[in-house]
Scaffold this active site. Structure first.
Site, short mmCIF file in Angstrom:
data_model
loop_
_atom_site.label_atom_id
_atom_site.label_comp_id
_atom_site.label_asym_id
_atom_site.label_seq_id
_atom_site.Cartn_x
_atom_site.Cartn_y
_atom_site.Cartn_z
NE ARG A 1 39.43 51.16 56.64
CZ ARG A 1 39.94 50.56 55.57
NH1 ARG A 1 39.19 49.76 54.84
NH2 ARG A 1 41.19 50.77 55.22
CB CYS B 1 33.33 42.31 17.97
SG CYS B 1 32.67 41.12 19.14
CB CYS C 1 30.09 40.57 15.88
SG CYS C 1 29.67 41.98 16.94
CG HIS D 1 29.53 44.70 19.74
ND1 HIS D 1 30.48 43.72 19.92
CD2 HIS D 1 30.13 45.87 20.09
CE1 HIS D 1 31.61 44.27 20.34
NE2 HIS D 1 31.43 45.57 20.47
CB SER E 1 39.63 40.45 26.77
OG SER E 1 39.11 39.15 26.69
CG HIS F 1 29.51 40.41 21.47
ND1 HIS F 1 29.23 40.82 20.18
CD2 HIS F 1 28.53 39.53 21.80
CE1 HIS F 1 28.15 40.19 19.75
NE2 HIS F 1 27.71 39.42 20.72
CG HIS G 1 31.49 37.07 26.20
ND1 HIS G 1 31.89 38.39 26.25
CD2 HIS G 1 32.56 36.36 26.66
CE1 HIS G 1 33.14 38.47 26.69
NE2 HIS G 1 33.56 37.26 26.95
CD GLN H 1 35.43 32.89 29.83
OE1 GLN H 1 36.11 31.87 29.75
NE2 GLN H 1 35.95 34.07 30.15
CG HIS I 1 28.85 28.40 43.50
ND1 HIS I 1 29.27 29.41 44.32
CD2 HIS I 1 29.96 28.01 42.80
CE1 HIS I 1 30.57 29.64 44.13
NE2 HIS I 1 31.00 28.82 43.21
CG HIS J 1 23.58 29.93 45.55
ND1 HIS J 1 23.73 28.65 46.03
CD2 HIS J 1 24.78 30.55 45.72
CE1 HIS J 1 24.96 28.51 46.50
NE2 HIS J 1 25.62 29.63 46.31
CE1 TYR K 1 43.21 41.73 58.62
CE2 TYR K 1 41.17 41.75 57.35
CZ TYR K 1 41.88 41.36 58.48
OH TYR K 1 41.27 40.61 59.43
CD GLN L 1 37.46 46.44 55.34
OE1 GLN L 1 37.75 46.67 54.16
NE2 GLN L 1 36.86 47.34 56.09
#
Ligand SMILES: O=P(O)(O)O[C@H]1O[C@H](CO)[C@@H](O)[C@H](O)[C@H]1O
Ligand SMILES: O=P(O)(O)O[C@H]1O[C@H](CO)[C@@H](O)[C@H](O)[C@H]1O
Lengths: 340, 340
Positions: A28, A52, A55, A114, A162, A165, A167, A169, A282, A297, A317, A324
């Site tokens: 495909r 920022c 910063c 930055h 958003s 810089h 980073h 979480q 994880h 990993h 789908y 897919q």
């Protein structure tokens, strides 16, 4: 020898870690693209941006002032999705079922610069990021309230990031989220049956095949998993079984940093752009158990498909059926390996 | 009375149909958005576009010429992800597991009018679309090769739709994709235990509560499910249990068309834009069994969050942990209901 059926015909592949399938349609990739193109910015970024909120020395939206940090800086998310202060409650009313969820969300700035991404950072500086992840996993995990710590990064505007810089979480919480729960179940049932690590045994088979491996050093493998969903999805995994990132010794931290550096640099080369992705680690729950069945990993889920502006849409789908993909994991591995 | 904890504090809600959880963070809607904005085109579209490969009479990429169709037009996808011609094969080599997958993919043009979406179409014309879905479900499902038929629509460039001409797709295949498999399992186990429909019983509870229902007529309910993932996710479900869309009688077809018309019109009003979404029908497998445990339903997964240009990104935590939403299902229902 490569299985040619897998390169030529539609098939589904089984993800041993989640127990789910991905649909692969190798033929495909030829279809023309007339859909949305993503914006790319190849504008050179400044090393410091006064607007920022990440910063060093700048003021955040809630009025707090960032310290003049020089390497990694971690703080509690000003708009945390999870909080420690919410009351405990349960809804169990017929078919309506809900539970309160407590947690702590943090932001981790990878560098005061930055303009840099992990791909641009020195391996030594990536080591500092890994050490900060270890510290957070340990401290958050030690809390009675926290049974799982999700470390992740959203990179690039197309991945909902958003702020450019560099980073990541950390969202930590009382219960196991869906994806972790699946991997917990699959790894546990394999471990109980075989007394060895599911991912560890898989990596041994990958090392023999040498079809999907992009890079390896003494301690780590970087590969496109057999069941990869995203076009250039990759995984970094330690060769020896470790349930979480606290088990990494000092030599291994360096090797892990090298692996991160390699894959992110290769990504940037692929389409000659700062490659967007979500990455995440994880690892074992922090529930006080040994969790010997866990083999931690790190995965990278990058959306780009053909070039810097055309991404793979997981819609229709994929939302109602299953993920897919068009190019096969082996084709993706060949392309990335060539750029190492 | 509304449970106020659910409006004020982080919690997770259980999806009875998939067995998975969604994280809800009601307090988080206040965070400012500095990320990517989507492009919106409010350009008036022509009723016919000579460059559109779906318009009547035009030539497609493979050289075929579309008939001068006047209502609905269905054809086999020129770049089908699934094909009937692929050989059957299995890979079962240690931890590598794959299986060939056969199938048929079709495209369904909802109208010859290039400028219209379902929201702009007359209820009578939507009826014709439903009848075409029924015909395809029946014919495809009758094939030995096909055990599941996934009907869906990707609407809007942000949903990976490569052509604004009103159209949907049908991917039919030999095995159950992940999402359908989950719903099959959950519905079956409930049915075996209670001898009634899981979704049917849930709808009865929703009718009593009247908190998340947006619209109803004699035969159908349109609501925001308790466990909705996308900000304005909605579901259309028949009040009486039917395992698939062939069970809808003529009166009900009209009522179903009315429900589709209502929700799509309300969506367009919400942010005063042609509202993007993926929609899809989950229904019984076409495996020759009665599948009495199935209660078909149609879902809409729209990405927009705050306005016509800011969408919810399902990235990072959502990819590695679980889906997460900021506004609650009840808040979303209130806003949509007001626009009916
Ligand atoms: O078939 P289309 O419209 O070209 O493609 C779109 O829908 C498909 C089915 O949901 C997805 O696999 C593609 O990623 C998306 O761009
Ligand atoms: O926290 P941020 O960067 O503002 O937000 C981003 O990451 C979060 C965690 O993956 C997601 O829930 C948001 O949809 C995304 O925009």
């Amino acid at each position: 020898m490569k299985n040619t059926n897998l390169q030529d015909y539609s098939h589904k592949r089984y993800n041993i870690l989640t127990g789910e399938w991905v649909l692969v349609s190798p033929h495909r990739a030829k279809r023309p693209w007339q859909g949305q193109n993503e914006a790319v910015s190849n504008k050179k970024r400044l090393t410091y941006d006064e607007k920022c909120y990440l910063c060093a020395g700048n003021t955040r939206i809630n009025g707090e002032v960032n310290p003049k940090y020089t390497d990694v800086f971690v703080f509690t998310n000003d708009f945390a999705a999870l909080q420690t202060t919410s009351p405990k409650f349960t809804v169990n009313e017929g078919l309506f079922k809900a539970e309160s969820e407590q947690g702590i969300c943090k932001v981790i700035c990878f560098s005061p610069d930055h303009s840099k991404s992990l791909a641009d950072m020195a391996v030594n500086d990536i080591e500092k990021v890994i050490k900060a992840w270890q510290k957070e996993y340990k401290e958050l995990g030690a809390s009675e309230l926290i049974n799982y710590v999700q470390i992740f990064e959203n990179k690039g505007a197309v991945m909902g990031c958003s702020n450019p810089h560099p980073h990541g979480q950390i969202w930590s919480q009382s219960t196991l989220p869906n994806e972790v729960d699946k991997k917990n179940t699959q790894q546990l049932s394999y471990y109980n049956k075989n007394n060895s690590s599911l991912l560890g045994d898989y990596l041994k088979q990958e090392l023999k095949k040498q079809e999907r491996i992009i890079f390896e050093n003494d301690s780590f493998i970087v590969l496109i998993p057999f069941w990869a969903v995203w076009p250039f999805e990759a995984m970094i995994a330690p060769k020896r079984q470790m349930s979480n990132i606290l088990d990494i010794n000092n030599h291994e931290v360096l090797q892990y940093a090298e692996a991160i550096s390699k894959i992110t640099k290769v990504y940037d080369k692929l389409f000659n752009t700062s490659f967007p992705y979500s990455s995440g680690i994880h690892q074992a729950p922090t529930d006080g158990n040994k969790n010997k069945h866990w083999h931690w990993h790190m995965s990278f889920y990058p959306p780009l498909l053909r070039n810097a502006t055309v991404k793979k849409f997981m819609v229709g789908y994929e939302m109602f059926g299953s993920p897919q993909r068009d190019i096969t994991a082996e084709q993706a591995a060949d392309r990335l390996r060539d750029l190492i």
